[in-house]
Scaffold this motif. Structure first.
Motif, short mmCIF file in Angstrom:
data_model
loop_
_atom_site.label_atom_id
_atom_site.label_comp_id
_atom_site.label_asym_id
_atom_site.label_seq_id
_atom_site.Cartn_x
_atom_site.Cartn_y
_atom_site.Cartn_z
N ASP A 79 0.63 8.93 10.61
CA ASP A 79 1.95 9.42 10.94
C ASP A 79 1.81 10.14 12.27
O ASP A 79 1.36 11.29 12.31
CB ASP A 79 2.47 10.35 9.85
N GLY A 80 2.19 9.47 13.35
CA GLY A 80 1.87 10.00 14.67
C GLY A 80 0.38 9.86 14.92
O GLY A 80 -0.16 8.75 14.96
N ARG A 81 -0.30 10.99 15.04
CA ARG A 81 -1.75 10.98 15.19
C ARG A 81 -2.48 11.53 13.97
O ARG A 81 -3.70 11.68 13.99
CB ARG A 81 -2.15 11.80 16.43
N THR A 82 -1.73 11.81 12.92
CA THR A 82 -2.31 12.38 11.71
C THR A 82 -2.53 11.29 10.68
O THR A 82 -1.59 10.55 10.34
CB THR A 82 -1.40 13.47 11.13
N GLU A 83 -3.74 11.20 10.17
CA GLU A 83 -4.03 10.22 9.12
C GLU A 83 -3.42 10.70 7.81
O GLU A 83 -3.68 11.82 7.35
CB GLU A 83 -5.54 10.04 8.96
N VAL A 84 -2.62 9.84 7.20
CA VAL A 84 -1.94 10.21 5.95
C VAL A 84 -2.45 9.40 4.76
O VAL A 84 -2.20 9.78 3.60
CB VAL A 84 -0.41 10.03 6.08
N TYR A 142 0.85 -1.19 0.00
CA TYR A 142 0.00 0.00 0.00
C TYR A 142 0.89 1.24 0.00
O TYR A 142 1.90 1.29 0.70
CB TYR A 142 -0.92 0.02 1.23
N SER A 143 0.50 2.25 -0.77
CA SER A 143 1.31 3.46 -0.88
C SER A 143 1.02 4.43 0.26
O SER A 143 -0.08 4.46 0.82
CB SER A 143 1.05 4.14 -2.22
N VAL A 144 2.03 5.24 0.58
CA VAL A 144 1.91 6.35 1.54
C VAL A 144 2.65 7.53 0.92
O VAL A 144 3.40 7.37 -0.05
CB VAL A 144 2.51 5.99 2.91
N PRO A 145 2.46 8.75 1.43
CA PRO A 145 3.22 9.89 0.89
C PRO A 145 4.72 9.64 0.91
O PRO A 145 5.27 9.11 1.89
CB PRO A 145 2.80 11.04 1.82
N VAL A 146 5.41 10.02 -0.17
CA VAL A 146 6.83 9.69 -0.32
C VAL A 146 7.69 10.39 0.73
O VAL A 146 8.82 9.96 0.98
CB VAL A 146 7.32 10.06 -1.73
N ARG A 147 7.19 11.42 1.36
CA ARG A 147 7.98 12.09 2.39
C ARG A 147 8.22 11.19 3.60
O ARG A 147 9.07 11.50 4.45
CB ARG A 147 7.27 13.38 2.84
N LEU A 148 7.49 10.08 3.70
CA LEU A 148 7.64 9.18 4.84
C LEU A 148 8.57 8.01 4.55
O LEU A 148 8.66 7.07 5.34
CB LEU A 148 6.26 8.63 5.25
N ILE A 149 9.25 8.02 3.39
CA ILE A 149 10.15 6.92 3.05
C ILE A 149 11.21 6.75 4.14
O ILE A 149 11.83 7.71 4.59
CB ILE A 149 10.82 7.19 1.68
N GLY A 150 11.39 5.50 4.56
CA GLY A 150 12.37 5.17 5.59
C GLY A 150 11.84 5.28 7.00
O GLY A 150 12.53 4.86 7.94
N GLN A 151 10.65 5.80 7.20
CA GLN A 151 10.09 5.97 8.54
C GLN A 151 9.09 4.85 8.84
O GLN A 151 8.58 4.18 7.94
CB GLN A 151 9.40 7.32 8.67
N ARG A 152 8.81 4.66 10.11
CA ARG A 152 7.77 3.73 10.53
C ARG A 152 6.45 4.49 10.70
O ARG A 152 6.45 5.62 11.21
CB ARG A 152 8.13 3.02 11.83
N VAL A 153 5.38 3.88 10.29
CA VAL A 153 4.06 4.49 10.41
C VAL A 153 3.18 3.54 11.22
O VAL A 153 3.47 2.35 11.36
CB VAL A 153 3.43 4.77 9.03
N ARG A 154 2.10 4.08 11.74
CA ARG A 154 1.12 3.28 12.49
C ARG A 154 -0.02 2.92 11.55
O ARG A 154 -0.56 3.77 10.85
CB ARG A 154 0.60 4.06 13.69
N VAL A 155 -0.39 1.65 11.56
CA VAL A 155 -1.43 1.14 10.67
C VAL A 155 -2.48 0.41 11.50
O VAL A 155 -2.15 -0.46 12.31
CB VAL A 155 -0.84 0.17 9.62
#
Length: 547
Positions: free
Chosen positions: A366-371, A342-355
């Protein structure tokens, strides 16, 4: 067509009342005198005796067959003697002639096996005892296999079913898996439809969604999240015995899965998404309220109206059905969840996200913001990519857009329309491939702030005007939005507020005298000074002319 024995007996008795002799009755009706006497004794014919046929060649082997069937009582269910195996052993081990027919052995085994089970008391487990279920207290849950032609391809799905035994009311939901998130989401959907929770227990088999380990008897080790869900809604779980032994303990929902599948999901449903199929399932559930279960006077809906007020109210706080995961974004701007990408905004490459992995969708934070938010993929290895997530990198690498997988999916979904294609072609013709693609990327960024229909209208208008810039598209999109939006839906116009007036209104009254510049007037007076040597002072007339 010949007469029945009852009719012959009646005719004999009628003629006998007219004085006919037994011999005459026998001759007239073509029967034996013994039959005439039977008819005169009773109007009901004596049942004919079925002759007992004895298989003489099998007599000496019956004890051996019985021994095999007795041994089967202790053998595993799938390793018991069949009639074929019995006959083979009799021929090879006991010297029976191979001329003894298979049907002879088969008939004896079919008759003797239940007799042996009854003699040893082993047939009691197949007996059923009728149960009475109090209203609003109990429910049964199960998953059933279901094949669906999803987007043109045969796909195996799973039908969640929750059934109330008292009324027969059942709620169904189709999911792509039997995972815990689907299990919990199915309960939430059912409780919402029922507008309550059973006050007693809900019966289950040993689904991995709830049970992490099966212990002795009915003891189970439940997963922590499942215990949290049960505690939140306030109901108890009753786990049936494993295997065939416990299938009858929730026979109502077992039969309901098959009934619903046969009546509402045949032929194989053909849909584009599971959401579309679940709309059909919900309509079928509503229609089933009018059906009447065999042996009951009222309908399912009428019976449920009795137990609905007895259900426990739903908790005020909603329960999050999604499973929390923390994947890392790869260099392609994707996360991998359950072997799907699944894709996410490219600015988050290399980071961990919450799913939050739900049964039908993924919510990415991303944190508490839905991306990002994606519909859950059904097939392993599939990719769900949004073109919007790659716009920043495409603005720097415009040559990557024509072959981008995200663009292919955007075209397939209808988000990248013919208006986009026309604008892109016009912009490339005017500005070249790179410049035209960058202009298209700027237009695609407008979708983040403007409705999709307005941007498409702006693209159409810009192409008609021969304009190839995003600024013109933005202006035309806003004009289209104002035209499309009714006057009543427009936000009320607010008057322009002067910040100076607002500040002055908050200040106290100024009692000081008005400022004056009289003190500076003395600077305007010219002081008299002697004229320079050799120069006469100006005359009055000349001074007046100068002044």
């Amino acid at each position: 067509m010949g007469s029945s024995r009852v009719e012959v007996f009646e005719a004999i008795r009628v003629d006998a009342r007219r004085g006919m002799s037994i011999r005459a009755l026998a001759e007239r009706h073509g029967v034996h005198r013994r039959t005439v006497r039977q008819a005169l004794e009773s109007a009901a014919p004596v049942p004919r005796k079925t002759p007992v046929r004895r298989a003489a060649r099998l007599e000496m082997f019956k004890e051996s067959i019985d021994a095999m069937l007795v041994a089967d009582l202790e053998a595993p269910r799938k390793q018991r003697h069949t009639a074929t195996r019995v006959r083979d052993r009799l021929i090879s081990e006991h010297g029976m002639s191979d001329t003894v027919a298979y049907s002879t052995v088969r008939d004896y085994v079919a008759r003797r096996r239940p007799e042996i089970m009854a003699e040893t008391g082993r047939g009691m487990e197949n007996a059923f005892v009728l149960q009475t279920h109090p209203p609003g207290q109990e429910a049964e849950v199960d998953f059933g296999d279901l094949w669906v032609r999803l987007a043109g391809e045969p796909t195996k799905c799973f039908l969640f079913t929750l059934r109330m035994p008292y009324s027969g009311k059942a709620v169904h939901r189709v999911f792509a898996s039997q995972g815990q998130e689907a299990f919990i989401e199915g309960h939430l959907h059912a409780f919402t439809v029922l507008d309550g929770v059973p006050t007693g227990k809900i019966r289950y088999d040993n689904l991995r969604s709830a049970v992490s380990r099966v212990l002795m008897g009915r003891n189970r080790t439940e997963s922590d999240r499942w215990v949290l869900f049960r505690s939140h809604h306030g109901f108890d779980a009753f786990y049936c015995m494993p295997g065939v032994e416990g299938a009858h303990e929730k026979g109502g929902v077992e039969g309901e899965v098959g009934r619903f599948r046969r009546n509402h999901l045949v032929p194989v449903p053909e849909v584009d998404t599971l959401a579309e199929l679940n709309v059909r399932v919900e309509r079928a559930d509503i229609a089933d309220d009018a059906r009447r279960i065999e042996g009951r006077v009222v309908t399912v809906g009428q019976a449920f109206a009795v137990e609905a007020p007895l259900l426990r109210p739903l908790p005020d706080e909603a329960f999050e059905p999604g499973l929390l995961l923390t994947p890392r974004v790869d260099r392609y701007g994707r996360i991998t969840v359950r072997q799907c990408h699944y894709s996410v905004p490219v600015r988050l490459i290399g980071q961990r996200v919450r799913v939050f992995l739900r049964a039908s969708e993924l919510v990415i934070l991303d944190g508490r913001t839905e991306v990002a938010r994606h519909a859950r993929a059904v097939r392993k290895g599939s990719q769900a990519l949004l073109l919007d997530h790659y716009l920043e990198v495409l603005a720097r690498k415009p040559g990557a857009l024509p072959g981008a997988t995200a663009l292919v999916q955007a075209r397939a979904s209808g988000m990248f329309t013919s208006a986009h294609e026309a604008f892109w072609a016009s912009a490339r013709h005017a500005h070249g491939d790179a410049g035209g693609t960058r202009a298209l990327v700027e237009v695609l960024l407008l979708h983040r702030h403007l409705p999709h229909l307005d941007v498409v209208a702006g693209l159409t208008a810009a192409v008609a005007l021969g304009a190839n810039t995003a600024d013109v598209v933005a202006v035309e999109a806003r004009k289209a939005g104002q035209t499309r939006r009714p006057a009543s839906a427009a936000p009320p116009a607010s008057p322009v507020v002067s910040l100076t007036e607002r500040r002055l209104a908050a200040l106290p009254a100024d009692t000081r005298p008005a400022p004056s510049v009289a003190h500076y007037d003395q600077l305007l007076r010219r002081r008299a000074s002697p004229p320079p040597a050799g120069r006469a002072p100006p005359s009055a007339s000349s001074e007046g002319e100068v002044s």
